[in-house]
Design an enzyme around this catalytic site. Structure first.
Site, PDB file in Angstrom:
ATOM      1  N   SER A 285      -0.536   0.200   4.043  1.00  0.00           N
ATOM      2  CA  SER A 285      -0.435  -0.037   2.608  1.00  0.00           C
ATOM      3  C   SER A 285      -1.557   0.705   1.853  1.00  0.00           C
ATOM      4  O   SER A 285      -1.663   1.917   2.002  1.00  0.00           O
ATOM      5  CB  SER A 285      -0.448  -1.554   2.360  1.00  0.00           C
ATOM      6  OG  SER A 285      -0.040  -1.825   1.063  1.00  0.00           O
TER       7      SER A 285
ATOM      8  N   ASP B  64      11.248  -2.345   1.051  1.00  0.00           N
ATOM      9  CA  ASP B  64       9.866  -2.155   0.595  1.00  0.00           C
ATOM     10  C   ASP B  64       9.891  -1.179  -0.576  1.00  0.00           C
ATOM     11  O   ASP B  64      10.476  -0.099  -0.465  1.00  0.00           O
ATOM     12  CB  ASP B  64       9.040  -1.573   1.763  1.00  0.00           C
ATOM     13  CG  ASP B  64       7.591  -1.306   1.394  1.00  0.00           C
ATOM     14  OD1 ASP B  64       7.187  -1.600   0.253  1.00  0.00           O
ATOM     15  OD2 ASP B  64       6.859  -0.797   2.263  1.00  0.00           O
TER      16      ASP B  64
ATOM     17  N   HIS C 227       7.671  -5.037   3.289  1.00  0.00           N
ATOM     18  CA  HIS C 227       6.300  -4.578   3.139  1.00  0.00           C
ATOM     19  C   HIS C 227       5.301  -5.548   3.787  1.00  0.00           C
ATOM     20  O   HIS C 227       5.365  -6.751   3.544  1.00  0.00           O
ATOM     21  CB  HIS C 227       5.931  -4.388   1.664  1.00  0.00           C
ATOM     22  CG  HIS C 227       4.621  -3.672   1.517  1.00  0.00           C
ATOM     23  ND1 HIS C 227       4.482  -2.318   1.716  1.00  0.00           N
ATOM     24  CD2 HIS C 227       3.379  -4.130   1.257  1.00  0.00           C
ATOM     25  CE1 HIS C 227       3.221  -1.971   1.567  1.00  0.00           C
ATOM     26  NE2 HIS C 227       2.527  -3.056   1.291  1.00  0.00           N
TER      27      HIS C 227
END
Ligand SMILES: *[C@@H]1O[C@H](CO)[C@@H](O)[C@H](O)[C@H]1NC(C)=O
Ligand SMILES: *[C@@H]1O[C@H](CO)[C@@H](O)[C@H](O)[C@H]1NC(C)=O
Ligand SMILES: *[C@@H]1O[C@H](CO)[C@@H](O)[C@H](O)[C@H]1NC(C)=O
Length: 410
Positions: A192, A350, A380
């Site tokens: 991320s 995501d 995610h």
């Protein structure tokens, strides 16, 4: 007893209403994800409430819970020695395998950046601690989990500078010797926002011909790589999918770049990249052009969102929107040609799926070897949900596939 039953019934209905969320049936273990999301949302709501009451910054409230519940001390085991230290002033947790294969044997090394929107989380959290232990054991590698500074105290480029400082320090010959790490077998990785930092740092180091030791590979887990288009097909498709909602990602970007939340609506409508804004050159637009960079199966029948007129205010106030150190997808081909082979994990459910897919495409077009690892049932953040109480089958699967890739390529 009647009022009791009525109250219980009412509470159950209210709880179910709070927890229930329509989710696509292709997502991994939807009920579990609903409960996880309800927990996250309640933290967010408490944070927002405390923020609105002027008690505390909403991020501080969330981080308080995270620290209380999730952060654990450096605990060594029979197989992995765990130490909290600092690299060039940046805090880091180091995981060293203790099994000595043979004398003068050199280990692999991995520099890892945790996720959390440049604002939350820590390499000392239970989930990351567990990930790094598994990596250290399975790869016979020294893992450096970097605790770079966070918003709202720190803003771009401070997080990036911390990441670069820690990575550069670890690659110094005397440091690698100290940890018995093979200079030819060091990876950079992150998930991320941590994937964003890893991609930005590896670009910078590839372009800098003063660093003798380079990373052998980069492994980016559902990375966030651009803030010019908040209407890519994956943003359009997954805007309401936990745990990373579309407006939340826009807020993380604004927090990172020190912009006001009042800009969220402008970002979400791509007003900041409207066609009449000459501050965003055609060459830069082409680097996030998903009409060209995504396979048709991912484009589906989504339409590009690019308004004719916009407000120049956003890019003027936040020039970092165009800075490759904040948005590595915007790098020039020449820079991409110099970066090491890449593993890129993406999840179907995501908003950031297309950030990763577009970067994979651009790297391939620049001649870089890329392994794409796409999870049809992934969402995610799933890779760190691989242990009780938040254990998802896609979490365990993706984590071991990631580690396996490093085993074969590092
Ligand atoms: C290193 O890079 C700089 C700037 O890009 C360049 O001027 C210089 O010639 C390079 N040095 C070597 C040894 O390649
Ligand atoms: C962030 O923005 C605020 C208000 O616009 C400003 O006072 C502050 O100096 C900025 N911080 C950084 C690190 O740029
Ligand atoms: C973009 O923002 C500007 C300034 O707020 C506004 O005047 C304009 O109408 C917006 N454009 C679109 C297409 O929303």
């Amino acid at each position: 007893m009647k009022p009791f039953f009525a109250a219980t019934l009412l509470l159950s209905v209210a709880a179910a209403y709070y927890v229930y969320l329509p989710l696509p049936n292709t997502i991994c273990e939807p009920w579990k994800l609903m409960i996880l999301d309800a927990v996250f949302r309640s933290f967010m709501h408490m944070g927002d409430l405390a923020h609105d009451l002027g008690l505390s910054h909403h991020i501080h409230v969330i981080n308080y819970f995270v620290t209380k519940v999730e952060v654990k001390g450096p605990q060594s085991s029979n197989t992995v020695r765990v130490t909290d230290t600092s690299f060039a002033g940046v805090p880091a947790r180091v995981f060293e395998p203790t099994t000595q294969v043979k004398e003068h044997h050199l280990k692999r090394g991995v520099v890892y950046f945790h996720g959390g929107g440049w604002a939350m989380g820590s390499g000392r959290m239970r989930s990351y601690d567990l990930l790094c232990r598994n990596m250290a054991e399975e790869l016979d590698a020294v893992i450096v989990s970097v605790d770079y500074c966070l918003a709202p105290e720190a803003h771009f480029p401070q997080q990036y500078h911390d990441a670069l400082k820690a990575a550069t320090f670890f690659l110094r010959p005397e440091v690698l010797v100290q940890y018995s790490v093979d200079p030819k077998r060091v990876a950079i990785s992150g998930d991320s926002a941590g994937g964003n930092l890893a991609a930005a740092v590896v670009q910078q180091m590839a372009a800098d011909n003063r660093t003798a030791t380079k990373f052998k590979v980069q492994a980016l887990i559902y990375p966030v790589l651009q803030a010019l288009d908040f209407n890519t097909p994956s943003y359009q498709q997954n805007g309401n999918i936990p745990i990373l909602y579309r407006p939340v990602m826009a807020r993380f970007w604004l927090e990172y770049l020190n912009g006001s939340y009042s800009l969220v609506p402008l970002l979400l409508t791509n007003n900041h990249t409207a066609l009449d804004l000459t501050k965003v050159p055609e060459t830069v637009r082409a680097r996030v052009d998903w009409m060209h960079l995504l396979q048709p199966a991912f484009r589906k029948d989504y339409r590009r969102v690019s308004p004719a007129h916009g407000s120049a205010q956003v890019v003027e106030e936040l020039p970092a929107l165009l800075d490759v150190r904040a948005a590595p997808l915007l790098a020039e081909d020449e820079v991409l040609r110099a970066v090491p082979p890449a593993y890129i994990m993406t999840c179907e459910h995501d908003v950031l799926r297309d950030d990763g897919l577009m970067y994979a495409q651009r790297l391939e077009e620049a001649g870089v070897a890329v392994t794409r690892d796409h999870y049809e049932d992934g969402f995610h953040g799933c890779m760190v949900f691989s242990s009780w109480p938040a254990k998802f089958s896609v979490g365990t699967r993706s984590m071991w596939n990631y580690i396996q890739w490093l085993k074969e390529n590092l």
